[in-house]
Design a protein around this motif. Structure first.
Motif, short mmCIF file in Angstrom:
data_model
loop_
_atom_site.label_atom_id
_atom_site.label_comp_id
_atom_site.label_asym_id
_atom_site.label_seq_id
_atom_site.Cartn_x
_atom_site.Cartn_y
_atom_site.Cartn_z
N VAL A 33 0.85 -1.19 0.00
CA VAL A 33 0.00 0.00 0.00
C VAL A 33 0.89 1.23 0.00
N ALA A 34 0.62 2.15 -0.91
CA ALA A 34 1.32 3.43 -0.94
C ALA A 34 0.56 4.37 -1.85
N ARG A 35 0.96 5.62 -1.86
CA ARG A 35 0.27 6.62 -2.66
C ARG A 35 0.39 6.34 -4.16
N THR A 36 1.57 5.84 -4.57
CA THR A 36 1.82 5.58 -5.98
C THR A 36 2.37 4.18 -6.15
N ALA A 37 1.83 3.43 -7.09
CA ALA A 37 2.26 2.05 -7.32
C ALA A 37 3.55 2.02 -8.14
N PRO A 38 4.52 1.18 -7.73
CA PRO A 38 5.72 0.98 -8.54
C PRO A 38 5.37 0.06 -9.71
N PRO A 39 6.18 0.04 -10.76
CA PRO A 39 5.84 -0.76 -11.94
C PRO A 39 6.02 -2.27 -11.77
N ASP A 40 6.78 -2.70 -10.76
CA ASP A 40 7.16 -4.12 -10.69
C ASP A 40 7.03 -4.68 -9.28
N PHE A 41 6.01 -4.30 -8.55
CA PHE A 41 5.87 -4.79 -7.19
C PHE A 41 5.62 -6.30 -7.19
N PRO A 42 6.26 -7.05 -6.29
CA PRO A 42 6.18 -8.52 -6.32
C PRO A 42 4.95 -9.09 -5.60
N GLY A 43 3.79 -8.52 -5.84
CA GLY A 43 2.56 -8.99 -5.19
C GLY A 43 1.43 -8.02 -5.47
N GLN A 44 0.33 -8.17 -4.74
CA GLN A 44 -0.79 -7.24 -4.87
C GLN A 44 -0.36 -5.85 -4.40
N PHE A 45 -0.88 -4.83 -5.09
CA PHE A 45 -0.56 -3.47 -4.68
C PHE A 45 -1.80 -2.60 -4.77
N TYR A 46 -1.98 -1.78 -3.73
CA TYR A 46 -3.13 -0.88 -3.67
C TYR A 46 -2.64 0.56 -3.58
#
Length: 237
Positions: A33-46
């Motif tokens: 979870v963060a304000r901006t998603a990175p392009p290659d996060f190794p899992g679900q991202f919100y």
């Protein structure tokens, strides 16, 4: 260790991202979870603005409604530096809100599932600044409060098989750190003067300790403030 779903706030970069990468490499499922998603996060991202209490509640409802959460890393933070004579009161309350209110809100959301499961891991991110570092009044006060929460929650939740610990890093090579302490600056020199190892730590070194406390074999460690600060806590005050 069984595969675990680990919720990490402030997971897009720095220590949070290093913890996510380490967990994924070990076969776990990081939920970022963060304000901006990175392009290659190794899992679900919100993507979420955790400064918005209502939006945070909706986000946590969505996450918990999925497959549940086995562990939490309360890593999101906010900090501003200033001498006590010039502390902005808005910064004071925003720092407390982002470091304490968010952690409380996250834990309250995942706690029913952990209690039902009879186990859980909570790791809060504190800081060396609680030991007494100049120009850190809002941030040090908020992190000291989070350390107090760590001890209180550890006692309250032990009977449910839930451990609660805090990791307190010294200066770590992150974008946020460099924004305040450019390489070779007077501020960095002053910081390194109190670090016996005389260097800035890496996100991976902090993430190593976080993931150790999340491990199945860390079940007898709770209520602790564990420092990864190059020895800085020896002389910070």
């Amino acid at each position: 260790m069984p595969r675990r779903r680990v919720l990490i706030t402030g997971a897009s970069k720095g220590i949070g991202r290093a913890a996510a990468d380490r967990l994924a490499a070990s076969g776990h499922d990081p939920i970022g979870v963060a304000r901006t998603a990175p392009p290659d996060f190794p899992g679900q991202f919100y993507e979420a603005d955790l400064s918005d209490r209502g939006a945070t509640a909706e986000l946590l409802d969505d996450i918990v409604a999925g497959s549940g959460v086995d562990a939490v890393v309360n890593n999101v933070s906010y900090q501003r530096f200033s001498h006590i004579g010039s502390v902005d009161l808005d910064d004071l309350f925003t720092t407390y809100d982002m470091n304490i209110r968010v952690a409380v809100q996250v834990v309250q959301a995942v706690l029913p599932g952990m209690i039902e499961a009879g186990r859980g891991r909570i790791v809060n991110l504190s800081s060396l600044v609680t030991q007494g570092v100049a120009e850190r009044t809002p941030y040090a006060a908020a992190k000291a409060a989070l350390e107090a929460c760590t001890r209180v929650w550890a006692g309250e939740l032990a009977s449910h098989g839930i451990t609660v610990n805090a990791v307190a890093p010294g200066p770590i090579e992150t974008e946020t750190y460099r924004g305040f302490s450019p390489t070779g600056s007077d501020r960095e020199t002053r910081a390194l003067d109190i670090i016996p190892l005389h260097r800035v730590g890496t996100p991976a070194e902090a993430a190593h300790l976080i993931c150790m406390l999340l491990d199945e074999d860390a079940g007898y460690i709770t209520g602790q403030i564990v420092r990864v600060d190059g020895g800085g806590s020896i002389s910070a005050a």
